[in-house]
Design a protein around this motif. Sequence first.
Motif, short mmCIF file in Angstrom:
data_model
loop_
_atom_site.label_atom_id
_atom_site.label_comp_id
_atom_site.label_asym_id
_atom_site.label_seq_id
_atom_site.Cartn_x
_atom_site.Cartn_y
_atom_site.Cartn_z
N TRP A 55 -83.87 -14.37 -0.59
CA TRP A 55 -82.50 -13.90 -0.43
C TRP A 55 -81.72 -13.95 -1.74
N GLN A 59 -77.14 -12.24 1.47
CA GLN A 59 -77.21 -12.76 2.83
C GLN A 59 -77.14 -11.58 3.79
N SER A 69 -73.20 -17.55 7.80
CA SER A 69 -73.54 -18.61 6.86
C SER A 69 -74.89 -19.20 7.26
N ALA A 70 -75.61 -19.70 6.26
CA ALA A 70 -76.88 -20.38 6.50
C ALA A 70 -76.57 -21.85 6.79
N TRP A 425 -79.19 -18.97 10.71
CA TRP A 425 -77.93 -18.35 10.38
C TRP A 425 -76.94 -18.55 11.53
#
Length: 431
Positions: A55, A59, A69-70, A425
């Motif tokens: 990545w 994202q 968001s991860a 995620w």
Amino acid sequence: MKPVNILSIALVATLLSACGENKVDDTAQVGPDPTLPETHRGLIPTLKIAEPASWGDRQPTVPSNYKISAIATDLKIPRQTLVLPNGDILVAEGRGGNAAKLRPKDFIAGYFKAKGTTAVKGGNRVTLLRDSDDDGTYETRTVFAENLNAPYGLALINDQLYVANQDAVVQFDYQPGQTTASGPARKLTDLPHTVNHHWTKSMTASPDGQFLYVGIGSNSNITENGLEVEADRARVWEIDAKSGAHRPYATGLRNPTALDILPGTDQLWAVANERDELGPRLVPDYLTSVQDGEFYGWPYSYWGQNVDPRVKPQQPDMVAAAIAPDYSLGSHKAPLGLAFSTATMGDKFSEGAFIGEHGSWNRSDPAGYKVVFVPFSNGKPAGDPLDFVTGFQGEDGKTRGRPVGVTVDPEGALIVADDLSNTIWRVTPTQ
């Protein structure tokens, strides 16, 4: 076979199989009445490697009024997730399957599919993630249970946590706030696992907590390993959550990879991966309600009563009994995740189903590689699917992620497991 030989054969066979392949617009294959072209059979299926890349600073892409968001990285092949009542997230991690490669095309397809998967060894565990202060950062991460056997499906009924390994459903005692299991797993019931061509065992619980439903995939594409190894497979089991007694709930589903209950009802739904080697536009994968006692066609027919000529001997009575699924997702998109939305998801995503599409390997124009949303009305799909999380496959042709399980948490966030980048995620509305 040596890799160089596999690649050489595959390149030639792909060119040959692409000649005269069935053609149809993808949009005509989505919905309750998909267009089904003539079958096309080449030496091997048309192939397209999902070439992995990191990545980096990218994202996935989500709609403008959402953010992503991860919340966990560097996992060991995350597949499915379960959000517990206190907001903790459990992640099943692993890789299963032990089917032998019996034909040259098995080696070729296996080579191409492996090129699009992670090199990380499966964890054979369930990991717990916790956001203690509800700020969107999951600062606590523990191994809840380990030494499992390719865990996939997860379900919680009262104080019992159930895990569907590739060979059995096991259970643990659970109390809110636990970060690790208090004891070893206890077997509830064995699951079919000989050969295990389709090893994933999806699972959900009935609203009253009496039953578990487990999806068990076929042991082949189209019975090429013989009908005897298909006993108790290509179906959904209903399992008594206390005794482990089970019965076939619905049959003829080639590979039911994710299950969920439509909110406010007792109706079970599934996404299923259909058969290969009839061409890049056959057979459509689907979303369907799962009706007690019904037969969905595999292996004798597809999309209702369209006969598959490869299955011998043919069974006209079985074909006549086959019912069509509710909603086509298109061919070879490999749906592996299913979660119904809630009102907290906002605007046009408040009523319907989120579906994680792992992505194709057996068509020249890749399909899937995203999370889509199928709108519902009056308990049924109603409208075209909407893209919700995209960008897993970039314009540069590189594949940075492949979505598997999807889960909606009580706050209206969508949790997405990505088994290529080994990431969880979290998608949340911004207003």
